[in-house]
Design an enzyme around this catalytic site. Structure first.
Site, mmCIF file in Angstrom:
data_model
loop_
_atom_site.group_PDB
_atom_site.id
_atom_site.type_symbol
_atom_site.label_atom_id
_atom_site.label_comp_id
_atom_site.label_asym_id
_atom_site.label_seq_id
_atom_site.Cartn_x
_atom_site.Cartn_y
_atom_site.Cartn_z
ATOM 1 N N ASP A 47 35.868 -1.529 -44.267
ATOM 2 C CA ASP A 47 35.267 -2.855 -44.141
ATOM 3 C C ASP A 47 34.071 -2.850 -43.193
ATOM 4 O OD1 ASP A 47 36.954 -4.010 -45.942
ATOM 5 O OD2 ASP A 47 38.248 -4.989 -44.467
ATOM 6 N N GLY A 48 34.098 -1.989 -42.169
ATOM 7 C CA GLY A 48 32.972 -1.907 -41.245
ATOM 8 C C GLY A 48 31.696 -1.482 -41.945
ATOM 9 N N ASN A 57 31.322 -11.417 -40.939
ATOM 10 C CA ASN A 57 32.678 -11.638 -40.425
ATOM 11 C C ASN A 57 32.713 -12.687 -39.312
ATOM 12 O OD1 ASN A 57 34.574 -10.269 -41.905
ATOM 13 N ND2 ASN A 57 35.071 -8.777 -40.338
ATOM 14 N N ASP A 58 32.106 -12.350 -38.169
ATOM 15 C CA ASP A 58 32.234 -13.261 -37.040
ATOM 16 C C ASP A 58 31.201 -13.026 -35.954
ATOM 17 O OD1 ASP A 58 33.231 -10.930 -35.717
ATOM 18 O OD2 ASP A 58 35.252 -11.403 -36.370
ATOM 19 N N LYS A 81 37.834 -10.879 -17.439
ATOM 20 C CA LYS A 81 37.266 -11.318 -18.707
ATOM 21 C C LYS A 81 37.149 -12.827 -18.847
ATOM 22 C CE LYS A 81 38.584 -7.307 -21.477
ATOM 23 N NZ LYS A 81 39.259 -6.852 -22.711
ATOM 24 N N ASP A 102 39.140 -15.869 -22.492
ATOM 25 C CA ASP A 102 38.535 -14.529 -22.532
ATOM 26 C C ASP A 102 37.328 -14.514 -23.461
ATOM 27 O OD1 ASP A 102 40.450 -13.677 -20.803
ATOM 28 O OD2 ASP A 102 41.492 -12.350 -22.214
ATOM 29 N N GLN A 143 29.622 -5.101 -34.296
ATOM 30 C CA GLN A 143 28.730 -3.951 -34.444
ATOM 31 C C GLN A 143 27.423 -4.090 -33.665
ATOM 32 O OE1 GLN A 143 28.373 -3.592 -38.740
ATOM 33 N NE2 GLN A 143 30.304 -2.478 -38.888
#
Length: 284
Positions: free
Chosen positions: A60-61, A134-135, A145, A164, A235
């Site tokens: 999927d990446g 995706n997002d 965080k 976070d 990414q």
């Protein structure tokens, strides 16, 4: 069709063998091809050719990377799954030849998936702009965080989120990080996106499904966290500063993909999420 782009994931053991088979398959039909070796590190490929098709050969990446390149150029994507989950890449290695032949013969339907557009602004100036299939994730990095974010939608304040981070996902991305953080899964044909807090300080912060026609603004507030980042599809990453704003809306571009019918989507949910009890369960 004159030329195809093959995005080859160098991390997948069987990818090179299948790539050679695809090159031979295309060549036998008078179609040229160019292989781009994707190493998992996202960067804008210097591809000057005009392609009629982009074949994603990986997980999927690899599809996410290929889609972001192809969508603004109106190049359809043919995603072959060599990964573990394959929520987006639904064409299995043993099926690619028959499915690709159907596509070349005009018998394979292409389905559109929406993308999000993220404009990152600093001192009222856009410093960079990205698209995501995706997002888009705004989060803290390092040990501390917890961050503070001022979030609004269509000018309506949602208040201050202490968490976070937050995930803004498309219907396609609703099965990924958002789902793992407790967000709902959306049918890919739904015109909406999801706002999902990541480990919120307040239990009252819940995921929200919002119409894709709207615009979200996320402002980075002072926080203890040393670094705040925005991630595009996991990414592309950009470091953020205090008072930076991320403006998120639906992109005018859409990804056209083969093998992504509603039937395949729900089939993937049944098999990958083990809706029958486990991924290997059989009804008796």
């Amino acid at each position: 069709m004159k030329k195809a782009l093959i995005v080859l994931s160098v991390e997948k053991p069987n990818a090179k063998k299948i790539c050679k088979e695809i090159e031979f398959f295309l060549s036998a039909r008078g179609i040229g091809s160019f292989v781009y070796k994707y190493d998992g590190i996202s960067h804008s490929p210097e591809l000057n050719e005009d392609y009629d098709l982009a074949i994603s050969l990986g997980g999927d990446g690899t599809v996410l990377f290929t889609a972001r390149y192809s969508a603004p150029r109106n190049i359809p994507v043919f995603p072959i799954n060599l990964g573990r989950f394959g929520f987006i890449a639904n064409i299995e290695p043993k099926e690619w030849e028959g499915e690709l032949l159907r596509l070349l013969n005009g018998k394979e339907d292409l389905h559109e998936r929406m993308l999000l557009s993220a404009s990152i602004r600093r001192e009222n100036k856009e410093i960079v702009k990205y698209e995501a299939l995706n997002d888009i994730v705004v989060s803290g990095s390092g040990i501390a965080k917890l961050i503070n974010l001022d979030i609004s939608f269509n000018g309506i304040s949602f208040g201050i989120f202490r968490a976070d981070g937050v995930i803004v996902s498309t219907p396609t991305g609703s099965t990924a990080y958002s789902a793992a953080s407790g967000g709902p899964i959306l049918d890919p044909d739904v015109s909406a996106f999801v706002l999902t807090p990541i480990s919120p300080f307040s239990l009252s912060n819940r995921p929200l499904v919002l119409p894709s026609s709207g615009q979200m603004k996320i402002k980075v507030l002072p926080t203890r966290a040393k670094d705040t980042i925005v991630s595009i599809d996991g990414q592309e990453m950009v470091s953020l500063q205090e008072d930076d704003e991320i403006i998120i809306s639906e992109s005018p571009n859409k990804v056209k993909m083969a093998g992504c019918s509603p039937d395949n989507f729900y089939k993937a949910l049944r098999s990958k999420l083990g809706w029958s009890g486990s991924s290997s369960s059989k009804l008796t």
